[in-house]
Design a protein around this motif. Structure first.
Motif, PDB file in Angstrom:
ATOM      1  N   GLU A   1       1.004  -1.138  -0.418  1.00  0.00           N
ATOM      2  CA  GLU A   1       0.320  -0.029   0.204  1.00  0.00           C
ATOM      3  C   GLU A   1       1.002   1.415   0.060  1.00  0.00           C
ATOM      4  O   GLU A   1       1.765   1.271   1.065  1.00  0.00           O
ATOM      5  CB  GLU A   1      -1.190   0.432   1.043  1.00  0.00           C
TER       6      GLU A   1
ATOM      7  N   LYS B   1      -5.328   0.977   9.455  1.00  0.00           N
ATOM      8  CA  LYS B   1      -3.760   1.834   9.408  1.00  0.00           C
ATOM      9  C   LYS B   1      -3.079   1.676  10.334  1.00  0.00           C
ATOM     10  O   LYS B   1      -2.454   1.368   9.898  1.00  0.00           O
ATOM     11  CB  LYS B   1      -4.192   3.147   9.584  1.00  0.00           C
TER      12      LYS B   1
ATOM     13  N   SER C   1       4.098  -1.407   3.666  1.00  0.00           N
ATOM     14  CA  SER C   1       3.687   0.081   2.593  1.00  0.00           C
ATOM     15  C   SER C   1       4.308   1.422   3.053  1.00  0.00           C
ATOM     16  O   SER C   1       5.867   0.822   3.385  1.00  0.00           O
ATOM     17  CB  SER C   1       2.802   0.718   3.790  1.00  0.00           C
TER      18      SER C   1
ATOM     19  N   THR D   1       1.424   4.871   0.345  1.00  0.00           N
ATOM     20  CA  THR D   1       0.661   6.072   1.896  1.00  0.00           C
ATOM     21  C   THR D   1       1.715   7.154   2.396  1.00  0.00           C
ATOM     22  O   THR D   1       2.838   6.363   2.486  1.00  0.00           O
ATOM     23  CB  THR D   1       0.297   5.602   3.174  1.00  0.00           C
ATOM     24  N   PRO D   2       1.823   8.480   1.255  1.00  0.00           N
ATOM     25  CA  PRO D   2       0.192   8.861   0.930  1.00  0.00           C
ATOM     26  C   PRO D   2       0.269   8.081  -0.033  1.00  0.00           C
ATOM     27  O   PRO D   2       1.658   7.181  -1.417  1.00  0.00           O
ATOM     28  CB  PRO D   2       0.395  10.175   0.479  1.00  0.00           C
ATOM     29  N   PRO D   3      -0.729   7.663  -1.022  1.00  0.00           N
ATOM     30  CA  PRO D   3      -1.015   7.591  -2.214  1.00  0.00           C
ATOM     31  C   PRO D   3      -0.182   7.534  -3.843  1.00  0.00           C
ATOM     32  O   PRO D   3       0.131   9.155  -3.211  1.00  0.00           O
ATOM     33  CB  PRO D   3      -2.551   7.751  -2.887  1.00  0.00           C
TER      34      PRO D   3
ATOM     35  N   THR E   1      -6.454   3.164  -2.672  1.00  0.00           N
ATOM     36  CA  THR E   1      -6.808   0.823  -2.271  1.00  0.00           C
ATOM     37  C   THR E   1      -7.607   0.958  -2.845  1.00  0.00           C
ATOM     38  O   THR E   1      -8.649   1.598  -2.440  1.00  0.00           O
ATOM     39  CB  THR E   1      -5.971   1.021  -0.598  1.00  0.00           C
TER      40      THR E   1
ATOM     41  N   ASN F   1       3.760  14.428  -0.321  1.00  0.00           N
ATOM     42  CA  ASN F   1       2.761  13.923  -0.859  1.00  0.00           C
ATOM     43  C   ASN F   1       3.011  14.629  -2.260  1.00  0.00           C
ATOM     44  O   ASN F   1       2.015  14.456  -3.420  1.00  0.00           O
ATOM     45  CB  ASN F   1       0.939  14.740  -0.454  1.00  0.00           C
TER      46      ASN F   1
END
Length: 446
Positions: A117, A343, A378, A119-121, A290, A384
């Motif tokens: 995953e 999370k 992740s 995070t951040p995307p 996600t 960001n």
């Protein structure tokens, strides 16, 4: 963030690349690679029916397998194949950096990664995850039902204390309480996913001392080897994970202790990959977030499911199976929820505690489930800016995927042959062979 393949025209052919896991397992039956490959074949068809909502005329699949399961093995492979595909997807942690490099260099293309995953995307990457809390929850429901009449004590073996493992551990504890409110659910974090004979014995002795009757594996190889100890030495019942462990790790019942494997909570990569690819072809898969896949009453659509009981049908009875079908139905419609925070992996339904199990100490040290910086599932960037999102650095030689399916090992196969040879049937065959050789030997000389 986008939902369509901007580099492929509607009504045209789409090239989809699937990067399989490297290493010795290949596409042997029951492995993640074999299941994922089947999912790609099911969805990426040479002729796509327009009646099913597909936005493209046809699909051409491409598969790639690195030489090994390391960060370096993927670093040259994925970027070099990006130009051949309209959408690329890879499995696990090790390709994460290569996927991100390719995505940063090809902002107009959509990418996917399974079991990891961001995070951040990242805007043009979709993270695809199994609902890991449901994996543990389903195992906890089975354990609770079975333990009701077997002492009421169960346990889960977690690997590294990180969110993906905590989700399974705390999901397990929550499931146990639903099935058996008086049962005690223990848990521990081994700190590893790999083999450690000394630690395996320590954990096995500890769980034996606690008189548990059912143990769930949330620690990959370490968990499997510990369960093999417990099933053979103590007759404790096991719940596997990832693959159908009775098939992959107990070699179709030929490895000692197989009769004590109740079931396994399978993560079905066929369902997951098929669903993702179909979403791509329908132009409704969105990057920058996600997507979760979990249980479903329709087994063809269920990404998380229970394997058959095989030899343990006398314990995992038809009555228990029927109860599990009811639980799955309630989970599918949201009537039953795990109470686990995604999370952090912590339990939200355990009052002031962050865990739903009684944590057991190892070697005199507490087994903590407090948030850890050692996050192996992740990336851990707070930036960001997509071009600067970085996956957490790890030692690629010591970290293993926490949910890796394994085919029977060479040792398992040798054990199987040894038991066959020294069995009564094997000795009888050997005697017959000797007699035949004695009879035809003189004729062969002539």
């Amino acid at each position: 963030m986008f939902t369509t393949l901007t580099n492929a025209n509607s009504g045209s052919n789409v090239n989809i690349g699937l990067v399989l896991q490297g290493g010795p397992d290949g596409t042997k039956e029951g492995t993640e690679n074999a299941l994922a490959l089947q999912g790609l074949k099911d969805a990426c068809l040479p002729s796509l029916p327009t009646s099913s909502g597909y936005q493209y005329k046809s699909c051409t699949p491409h598969t790639y397998t690195p030489q090994s399961e390391t960060l370096g093995a993927y670093s040259g492979l994925i970027p070099s194949k990006t130009g051949e595909n309209d959408f690329m997807m890879a499995l696990g942690y090790f390709p994460s950096k290569a996927i991100q490099t390719a995505a940063n260099s090809n902002g107009n293309k959509l990418f996917g990664i399974v079991d990891f995953e961001f995070t951040p995307p990242v805007g043009n990457i979709v993270s695809v995850m199994f609902s890991e809390d449901q994996i543990g929850y389903l195992a906890g429901l089975v354990a609770g039902e079975v333990a009701k009449s077997r002492g009421g004590k169960v346990a889960v073996i977690g690997g590294v204390d990180q969110p993906s493992v905590r989700r399974q551990v705390n999901g397990f504890g929550s499931g146990v309480k639903i099935a058996c409110s008086t049962c005690i659910a223990y848990g521990l974090y081994s700190g590893t996913f790999e083999s450690d004979p000394k630690l395996i014995k320590t954990v096995a002795d500890l769980l034996t001392e606690k008189k548990v009757s059912v143990v769930f594996n949330a620690a990959s190889i370490f968990g499997t080897l510990t369960l093999k100890n417990l099933t053979t030495q103590q007759g404790i019942y096991a719940i596997g994970s990832g693959s159908d462990e009775w098939v992959t790790n107990w070699a179709y019942g030929s490895v000692p202790g197989s009769e004590h494997v109740l079931t396994s909570v399978q993560t079905d990569y066929t369902v997951l990959v098929r669903s993702v690819v179909q979403s791509v072809l329908r132009a409704n898969l969105t990057g920058g977030g996600t997507v979760f896949y979990g249980v479903n009453t329709d087994m063809r659509q269920s990404a998380i499911k229970l394997a058959p009981a095989h030899e343990a049908g006398g314990v995992f009875t038809k009555e228990v199976e029927e109860k599990m079908r009811g639980y799955v139905k309630d989970m599918t419609v949201g009537k039953l929820t795990t109470g686990v925070d995604h999370k952090s992996g912590d339990s939200r339904s355990s009052g002031s505690s962050s865990t739903s199990v009684q944590l057991l100490p190892l070697n005199g040290k507490p087994s903590s489930s407090s948030p850890s910086s050692n996050n192996h599932d992740s990336n851990d960037s707070n930036d960001n800016n997509n071009s600067n999102n970085k996956s957490t650095d790890r030692d690629e030689n010591t970290v293993s995927s926490p949910r890796r399916s394994h085919a029977p090992s060479n040792k398992d196969n040798l054990d199987r042959l040894g038991r066959l040879f020294f069995s009564p049937a094997g000795l009888l065959v050997a005697c017959l062979v000797v007699q035949v050789v004695d009879f035809i030997g003189p004729w062969m000389v002539l």
